[in-house]
Every structure is written in structure tokens, then in C-alpha cells.
Write a protein that holds these residues in place. Structure first.
Motif, short mmCIF file in Angstrom:
data_model
loop_
_atom_site.label_atom_id
_atom_site.label_comp_id
_atom_site.label_asym_id
_atom_site.label_seq_id
_atom_site.Cartn_x
_atom_site.Cartn_y
_atom_site.Cartn_z
N PRO A 169 -32.98 4.03 42.70
CA PRO A 169 -33.79 4.73 41.69
C PRO A 169 -34.78 3.77 41.01
O PRO A 169 -34.45 2.61 40.77
CB PRO A 169 -32.76 5.24 40.68
N VAL A 170 -35.97 4.26 40.73
CA VAL A 170 -36.97 3.46 40.01
C VAL A 170 -36.94 3.90 38.54
O VAL A 170 -37.40 4.98 38.19
CB VAL A 170 -38.38 3.68 40.60
N VAL A 171 -36.37 3.05 37.71
CA VAL A 171 -36.24 3.34 36.28
C VAL A 171 -36.76 2.15 35.50
O VAL A 171 -36.38 1.01 35.76
CB VAL A 171 -34.76 3.60 35.89
N GLY A 172 -37.63 2.43 34.53
CA GLY A 172 -38.22 1.35 33.76
C GLY A 172 -37.25 0.67 32.81
O GLY A 172 -36.20 1.23 32.48
N GLY A 173 -37.61 -0.51 32.38
CA GLY A 173 -36.79 -1.25 31.41
C GLY A 173 -35.43 -1.62 31.95
O GLY A 173 -35.27 -1.92 33.14
N LEU A 174 -34.44 -1.56 31.07
CA LEU A 174 -33.07 -1.95 31.45
C LEU A 174 -32.13 -0.76 31.58
O LEU A 174 -30.92 -0.93 31.67
CB LEU A 174 -32.53 -2.94 30.40
N ASP A 175 -32.71 0.44 31.62
CA ASP A 175 -31.89 1.64 31.81
C ASP A 175 -31.54 1.83 33.28
O ASP A 175 -32.21 1.30 34.17
CB ASP A 175 -32.61 2.88 31.29
N PHE A 176 -30.51 2.64 33.52
CA PHE A 176 -30.04 2.93 34.87
C PHE A 176 -30.18 4.43 35.16
O PHE A 176 -30.23 5.25 34.26
CB PHE A 176 -28.55 2.58 35.02
N SER A 177 -30.19 4.75 36.45
CA SER A 177 -30.09 6.14 36.89
C SER A 177 -29.42 6.13 38.25
O SER A 177 -29.81 5.37 39.14
CB SER A 177 -31.46 6.80 37.00
N PHE A 178 -28.40 6.96 38.41
CA PHE A 178 -27.67 6.99 39.69
C PHE A 178 -27.68 8.37 40.35
O PHE A 178 -27.17 8.52 41.45
CB PHE A 178 -26.22 6.54 39.48
N SER A 179 -28.27 9.37 39.67
CA SER A 179 -28.25 10.71 40.24
C SER A 179 -29.06 10.79 41.54
O SER A 179 -28.64 11.46 42.49
CB SER A 179 -28.76 11.73 39.22
N GLY A 180 -30.22 10.13 41.57
CA GLY A 180 -31.04 10.15 42.78
C GLY A 180 -30.36 9.44 43.94
O GLY A 180 -30.41 9.90 45.09
N PHE A 181 -29.71 8.34 43.64
CA PHE A 181 -28.97 7.59 44.66
C PHE A 181 -27.84 8.45 45.22
O PHE A 181 -27.65 8.56 46.44
CB PHE A 181 -28.41 6.31 44.05
N LYS A 182 -27.10 9.10 44.34
CA LYS A 182 -25.99 9.97 44.75
C LYS A 182 -26.51 11.11 45.63
O LYS A 182 -25.92 11.43 46.67
CB LYS A 182 -25.31 10.52 43.51
#
Length: 342
Positions: A206-219
Motif C-alpha cells: 500500500p502507498v500511504v503517506g507519512g508514518l501511517d500504515f494500511s493493510f486492507s489493500g494488501f489483504k
């Protein structure tokens, strides 16, 4: 000679009932009663969790006191998880802790669950018996949380980044269900990954700015990939199980490391403390240790497995640190389900 305080810690934020006794940062006992019933539901059922906490908590406390070889009258204070977590489960722990406090006439110490994961690194006789110096970066990776936290002192912490959707633990559990595994899925994925080729399959990051995470797209990418391959070959999962698991873990470990590298550049802090149940994952720890080996300025701290997952010891050590600073709490406190701030 100054008396070494004895603190009891009670953890009931999710489905594990944890009770521990610590004295001067040394763990005297650490009892965890697991709720296995949730496996058949594919995840934690809040109502069942709170009922089982109610059934287990007295037994866990008695076992902890007996294993510590102390009398309950020797306990100086009771610490417990106030939040975040499942509100029903937290209410059970809170009610018991308040009653215990009033019954023995000892102080009450409330604990933030996430903070406690980080402070588990200050338990005596931890791996290498070394503690991270302040400031350091805490990476919380668990079933409910994925966060990067700047730790300036024991109780001065700042959240630098959080997941925008699923946590790492949730992501592993959901992918495990796709593969046909029972809850909790993370340990099963790790088991099958050991003989797999982690470069066999490549999934999107996932392409997420800053230091946040996102895992829904990966899943979703993993899910779509497996469905596509199953249409071609009904035995695809069975034939490629170890490689799928290894590849999934590799991408997750890389996502976590890339964010930590950004955090290092932003803060100039090279001390990293992993915490939370998923910090026990071999691929993740191997990835971070390999990074530290190549970057001599970097220090990596990994908790012992029994202090990585939800446990009473991390609550007791946090309580002890608050006790030493006279940070006592009112009997009128109420638990909270969502994390807002430290």
C-alpha cells in the motif's frame, strides 16, 4: 533497608486472562488463561470473552499469588488494564481490581494496554537483560494495534503513525481464513512459512503517506490472487501453501521496516523496540535484526515471547513504574474501548 514493592498486574483487554506478580522489576509469576472457544467462531466473540474472564480471573489471581510464593497481604498495589480493548472484558478486570484494592486497602494503578506493551521491555531478565535508552521508537504490532510511537520517557509517549484500517494481526488472521486456517491465524501462517520460498509470490504494498500504515489493500490483493489461481487449479493452495505464507510474511515485514526507516530519518532515533503479539513472528524479527546488523548505529529490542502477547507481567511492570512515581488512580475510573492518547 528499603522494601521492594510487590505489584499485582491484571490484564483482561481481549480474550486472555493474564495475572502477574512483580517485585522490583522481577517477574515472580505470570499466569495466562487462554480462551480456546473463539477458534470455532473465527475470531473473538466479545460476550463470550467477558463471561470467561469472569469465570477465570479469580482462579488466575490465586495461581499467580501461589506461584509467586507470597501472601496476598504482601501485595503493595494492584494494577490493571483500563483500556483500550473490549469494553465487556475490561469491565470484568476493572471490577475485580477495584474490589481487590478495597479489600486489601492498597492503591489502584490504571494501565494503558499499548503503553504496557512498550514498557514490557523494562522487565528484569528480559532478552540480554538490556533495556532501551530514552528516547526510542516503539513499534506496536498486535492483533488490535499497529503503531509507531516515540518514547521519550516511561510515561511520555507520542504516536507518530497508526494503521488506517486493519492491524498486522488482523491482516494475518484474515489471510489465514482465506487459506482455510482457524483463528488465530498468525501463528499458523508462521508455522507453514518455515519451509517456504518467500520470494515465490509478490504482493502489492500500500502507498500511504507519512508514518501511517494500511493493510486492507494488501489483504485484498492476496485474496484476489488466490481466487484467481484457484480457478485455474483447485489444489493451488495445497500445493503452494508454504510459499504463500512465506511470501505474505515477507511483504508485511518489509512494510513495517520501510516505515521504521522513515521514522528513523524523521526523528534521528536509531533505537527500535518491537512490542505486541506479532513481534514474536520469526520473519519480522529476522528482518529487523538483519537491518540492525547492516546498520551499526541501529539497536533492536525484542521482548521474550511470554511478554510479547497479552500478559499480566506487562501490566504489573507498568504499575510498578507508576507506583515508584506515586501515580495512583481513583476508585472511580471507568474503562475505555478505543485508544485516543496517552
Amino acid at each position: 533497608m528499603k522494601k521492594k514493592p510487590i505489584i499485582i498486574g491484571i490484564e483482561s483487554s481481549c480474550d486472555d486472562t493474564g495475572v502477574s506478580i512483580v517485585r522490583n522489576r522481577e517477574v515472580l509469576s505470570n499466569i495466562i488463561i487462554h480462551q480456546k472457544i473463539h477458534k470455532k467462531y473465527g475470531g473473538v466473540v466479545p460476550e463470550l470473552a467477558s463471561r470467561l474472564h469472569d469465570m477465570n480471573i479469580t482462579k488466575a489471581v490465586k495461581q499467580a499469588i501461589y506461584s509467586a510464593e507470597i501472601n496476598q497481604d504482601q501485595i503493595d498495589a494492584v494494577s490493571f488494564t483500563l483500556g483500550p480493548g473490549l469494553i465487556g472484558s475490561l469491565l470484568v478486570g476493572t471490577s475485580f481490581a477495584k474490589s481487590f484494592s478495597m479489600g486489601l486497602g492498597i492503591p489502584l494503578l490504571t494501565v494503558n494496554h499499548i503503553q504496557a506493551h512498550i514498557l514490557s521491555h523494562f522487565i528484569q531478565k528480559n532478552i540480554n537483560n538490556s533495556y532501551p535508552e530514552f528516547p526510542f521508537l516503539g513499534l506496536i504490532i498486535s492483533g488490535g494495534h499497529t503503531q509507531i510511537i516515540k518514547v521519550n520517557d516511561f510515561f511520555k509517549m507520542e504516536v507518530l503513525g497508526s494503521t488506517l484500517d486493519d492491524s498486522v494481526g488482523e491482516t494475518l488472521d484474515k489471510i489465514a481464513r482465506i487459506l482455510g486456517f482457524y483463528y488465530p491465524g498468525g501463528p499458523v501462517i508462521e508455522f507453514f512459512s518455515k519451509n517456504g520460498n518467500n520470494k515465490k509470490f509478490v504482493f502489492s504494498k500500500p502507498v500511504v503517506g507519512g508514518l501511517d500504515f494500511s493493510f486492507s489493500g494488501f489483504k485484498s490483493d492476496v485474496l484476489q490472487f488466490i481466487r484467481k489461481e484457484l480457478k485455474k487449479n483447485a489444489f493451488f493452495i495445497k500445493k503452494n501453501l508454504s510459499d504463500i505464507c512465506a511470501s505474505v510474511q515477507k511483504i508485511i515485514a518489509e512494510i513495517l521496516l520501510e516505515k521504521i526507516q522513515k521514522a528513523i530519518l524523521k526523528t534521528g532515533i536509531y533505537r527500535i523496540a518491537l512490542a505486541g503479539g506479532v513481534s514474536a513472528n520469526y520473519e519480522i524479527t529476522r528482518t529487523f535484526m538483519s537491518f540492525a546488523k547492516k546498520n551499526k548505529k541501529c539497536e533492536i529490542f525484542i521482548p521474550k515471547k511470554e511478554y510479547a502477547t497479552d500478559n499480566g507481567a506487562m501490566i504489573a511492570i507498568t504499575g510498578l513504574l507508576k507506583y515508584e512515581r506515586n501515580l495512583f488512580d481513583s476508585i472511580h475510573v471507568t474503562p475505555y474501548s478505543k485508544f485516543e492518547t496517552f
